[in-house]
Every structure is written in C-alpha cells, then in structure tokens.
Design a protein around this motif. Structure first.
Motif, PDB file in Angstrom:
ATOM      1  N   ASP A  34       0.850  -1.182   0.000  1.00  0.00           N
ATOM      2  CA  ASP A  34       0.000   0.000   0.000  1.00  0.00           C
ATOM      3  C   ASP A  34       0.898   1.249   0.000  1.00  0.00           C
ATOM      4  O   ASP A  34       2.033   1.221   0.470  1.00  0.00           O
ATOM      5  N   TYR A  35       0.367   2.318  -0.556  1.00  0.00           N
ATOM      6  CA  TYR A  35       1.128   3.573  -0.672  1.00  0.00           C
ATOM      7  C   TYR A  35       0.297   4.701  -0.087  1.00  0.00           C
ATOM      8  O   TYR A  35      -0.920   4.757  -0.285  1.00  0.00           O
ATOM      9  N   ASP A  69       3.114   7.319  -5.404  1.00  0.00           N
ATOM     10  CA  ASP A  69       2.624   6.362  -6.391  1.00  0.00           C
ATOM     11  C   ASP A  69       3.832   5.693  -7.043  1.00  0.00           C
ATOM     12  O   ASP A  69       4.987   6.064  -6.770  1.00  0.00           O
ATOM     13  N   PHE A  70       3.571   4.695  -7.889  1.00  0.00           N
ATOM     14  CA  PHE A  70       4.685   4.018  -8.543  1.00  0.00           C
ATOM     15  C   PHE A  70       4.374   3.790 -10.019  1.00  0.00           C
ATOM     16  O   PHE A  70       3.213   3.714 -10.432  1.00  0.00           O
ATOM     17  N   VAL A  71       5.451   3.724 -10.799  1.00  0.00           N
ATOM     18  CA  VAL A  71       5.377   3.337 -12.214  1.00  0.00           C
ATOM     19  C   VAL A  71       6.101   2.002 -12.319  1.00  0.00           C
ATOM     20  O   VAL A  71       7.260   1.879 -11.902  1.00  0.00           O
ATOM     21  N   SER A 109       2.753  -7.996   3.399  1.00  0.00           N
ATOM     22  CA  SER A 109       3.265  -6.674   2.990  1.00  0.00           C
ATOM     23  C   SER A 109       3.466  -5.740   4.183  1.00  0.00           C
ATOM     24  O   SER A 109       3.901  -4.607   4.012  1.00  0.00           O
ATOM     25  N   HIS A 110       3.132  -6.217   5.395  1.00  0.00           N
ATOM     26  CA  HIS A 110       3.328  -5.408   6.614  1.00  0.00           C
ATOM     27  C   HIS A 110       4.334  -6.096   7.534  1.00  0.00           C
ATOM     28  O   HIS A 110       4.019  -6.440   8.676  1.00  0.00           O
ATOM     29  N   LEU A 159       5.370   1.613  12.994  1.00  0.00           N
ATOM     30  CA  LEU A 159       4.146   0.896  12.652  1.00  0.00           C
ATOM     31  C   LEU A 159       3.208   1.817  11.901  1.00  0.00           C
ATOM     32  O   LEU A 159       3.107   3.006  12.214  1.00  0.00           O
ATOM     33  N   SER A 160       2.495   1.278  10.928  1.00  0.00           N
ATOM     34  CA  SER A 160       1.495   2.069  10.201  1.00  0.00           C
ATOM     35  C   SER A 160       0.290   2.251  11.114  1.00  0.00           C
ATOM     36  O   SER A 160       0.145   1.579  12.133  1.00  0.00           O
TER      37      SER A 160
END
Length: 404
Positions: free
Chosen positions: A55-56, A61-63, A283-284, A204-205
């Motif tokens: 997640d972003y 953002d990403f390309v 992913s975390h 931590l998110s």
C-alpha cells in the motif's frame, strides 16, 4: 504544523531484480517525506514484480517497468522468457526517460545502482542534469565486498560518472558502522558529496494489524524476498525436528520470490510441526517484527533496520554469495553486540542451530548492547530535502545540505 511545498516533485528509481529491498527502502523514504511536507508528490519507478502488493500513502505512487530477474549466478534474464533481455532493457530505459520528461521532478533519487540496471538510467540522469534537477544517489551502508564492487564499477566507469552526475550521495547508515565505498579508490570529487544520513528507522502504520500476526509470543523467521531463502527455512524446520526441547512458537515468512517447488516442499515439511506456522508473504513486515519476541533472518538492509527499530534480539544467517553484503553487515553488527550471527554451514548443524534458537529470545536486545545507537536517517533526509525545496521556492536563501 506541516510545512508545504506546493507542486514539489520527487522521482525515485528502484531497479528491483532480486528481492524487495530496494522498493521497500524507497517506499519508506517516500512515506516519511510526504508525512513531513504537504504538497510534495513522490513517484517511484520500480521493476519489482509485486510493487502493487504494497500500500502507498496519499501523494506516493509508482510506475512499474518490465521486470528483470537476477539469477543465482549474478546474470540477468527477462521475467517474461519469450521477450529478449535487450528488448526488455530498451523498454525499461524508454519508460524511465519518458516518466522523467513528463513528471519533471525537482529531485531524482536513484537507489544503489548509480547508472541503473545495465546503464538504463544514464540517459535520464544526463537529461535531468541539463534542466537543473537535484540528483541523489542512495547507497546501502554496505554495498558488497570491495573487490567485487570495484570490478563491477570499473567495467562501466561508474566512479567517474558518479562524480559527473550526482549532487549528493546518501549512505544509509552511520559513519562508524561501515562505509559503503570502503576499500575503493574514491576521488575527492566523490567523497566530498558523501553524507552518512544514518539507518532508516521503521515505525508501525496506523492501519489495522495484519491477520497473520499470531497470538502470544513467537519467533519470526524471514528471508526477505525469499529467492534464496529456502536453505535457512529448511534448517529452522530441521532444528525443530531434531530438538524436542525447542518449544518457541515460530512464524515463518517464505517471501514472494521463493521458487514454487521449494515453497511447497517447506510448507509440507513445516506443517508436521505444531510449533511452526508458515505463510508465503505479508506486505506489513514491520508489524510482524514489532510483535515478535525475536527474529531469525538473513539480514538484508530493511530487515536489519526493522530489528534495530523495534529492538529485537536477532539471529542472522547471512547470504555469502554471489554478494557478500549480508555477511559483512552481520559480522559488523555481531562485532558490536547488536545481533548473533551463524554462517550458513553452522546453521546446517541442527543441534547447534537448535541451541541458538532456544537461547535467542533471552539474548540482549540491540539497545542493551549499544545504548547510543540512533536511527536518524529519515529525519536527516527530511532536513536535507526541506533545505533543497526551500532553495527552489526562495532562491535567495542559502542551501541547507543537512547532516553529515
């Protein structure tokens, strides 16, 4: 109050051919910067096959560029086998250049590969240099054994081109831990641009905890991307099989790049041991490390920063070839009392490995061995970037170039 830089733009490049380290490092820096500065937008160019699995934050953002994978012998091949490697590299180079022309960044940060994979970023560096973009090279605190890095860089005249293109080089560690260019013949023009910003602290998110986090105490076993992590996982399972006194609950994360055959074999083997739970990917990872009693890992840069950030006892079994980066980092960290290290052949010895695993949760945490340890990388990067953006907004101000 959050400072604002309206329409400020940072482009990051992460070549990503083996594992997740480069993308995770870029994402960490990007998230920290947008948290500190309103109006700032960050775009990450990534070759990671699973860039979209993360997640972003807003304004990051990403390309995605076509993926190239590094084989265990150090050679490269296209992920899509029916596409020629040279064609893939041409596509990547074109997308990188076109993205830079369209995005028009104020700052361009290149992770680890000074000219990009097989020189794919050189043309973009040249273009951005002419339009006044600030160009930054970010290096892990350990790159590789000096003789291997020197041979690799000499082939493409990398050191001279670093001096020509880049405005600053960030070393993502403190100067008293390791110098990424140690043992190399570094021209004065290059060494003058080096800034040791420090390790990149993780936090931590604010999202909910992932479902993978077990109840109660557990040891986390992680191999990062997992492409070459099967041996470590096999040795952990084998240690549990051989030692009935080893009763710690273990959560094993295989990594998304572990070959399917090896993954299936390990899941089947580990499934017979009640103390072990195996998952393929999360992913975390920060949350899993923060919740663990202790960590067993190969010791890539991001995992190491997380071990330090969440102050966990750690046992490191590093990769020793084709790159020696993990070995050098683990040796230095063990020397400072921050982690315990076993070589892969020592981890092959099941009784010895089992004894190390049994003792692991009770070994000192990094902060107990080294109370002066500070992870200031993100703070220092933010100060440097804020100074540059201030300079662009108010050109009469002197440039603040941050911590050394």
């Amino acid at each position: 109050m959050m400072r604002r830089f309206e329409h400020a733009r940072i482009l990051m490049y992460s070549h990503d051919t083996f594992g997740l380290g480069h993308l995770r490092r870029c994402r960490t820096i990007a998230h920290s910067l947008v948290e500190d500065y309103g109006g700032l937008n960050v775009l990450i160019i990534s070759g990671a096959t699973i860039a979209g699995a993360f997640d972003y934050r807003a304004r990051v953002d990403f390309v995605k560029i076509p993926s190239v994978i590094k084989l265990r012998n150090g050679e490269y091949t296209s992920l899509e086998r029916h596409i020629d490697l040279q064609e893939t590299l041409k596509m990547r180079q074109s997308i990188i250049r076109h993205t830079a022309e369209t995005f028009q960044p104020d700052i361009f940060i290149v992770d680890k590969e000074p000219l990009g994979l097989r020189g794919e970023v050189e043309e973009t560096l040249s273009y951005l240099k002419t339009r006044g973009t600030t160009l930054v090279l970010g290096l892990r605190e350990v790159m590789d054994a000096p003789h291997l890095l020197e041979a690799e860089w000499k082939k493409s005249d990398v050191m001279r081109k670093i001096g020509r293109f880049y405005d600053m080089i960030w070393a993502y560690g403190p100067p008293d831990f390791y110098d990424p260019l140690t043992g190399l013949d570094v021209p004065a023009q290059v060494s003058a641009k080096m800034k040791f910003v420090g390790f990149l602290q993780r936090s931590l998110s604010h999202d909910e905890m992932p479902g993978h986090r077990p109840e109660g105490d557990y040891i986390l076993v992680t191999t990062g991307g997992g492409g070459d992590g099967a041996e470590l996982i096999h040795n952990v399972i084998h240690a549990y099989q051989q030692d009935p006194e080893l009763q710690h609950k273990a959560l094993i994360v295989l990594g998304p790049y572990m070959p399917v055959k090896k993954r299936r074999k390990l899941i089947k083997k580990g499934g017979k041991i009640p103390q072990i739970k195996i998952i393929e990917f999360d992913s975390h990872m920060e949350e899993l490390i923060a919740g663990a009693k202790a960590v067993v890992a190969m010791g890539g840069y991001n995992t190491y920063c997380e071990i330090l950030s969440f102050d966990k006892p750690a046992l490191i079994v590093p990769r020793v070839k084709p790159r020696e980066e993990q070995l050098i980092r683990a040796r230095r960290a063990a020397e400072l009392g921050l982690v315990e290290m076993l070589l892969p052949e020592e981890a092959d010895d099941a009784p010895r490995f089992a004894a190390a695993l049994r003792a692991l949760p009770d070994r000192p945490r990094p902060s107990q061995s080294n109370p002066d340890l500070r992870l200031a990388g993100l703070v220092n990067i933010s100060e440097i970037v804020g100074g540059w953006l201030d300079q662009r907004t108010h050109p009469h101000l002197s440039v603040v170039d941050g911590a050394s």
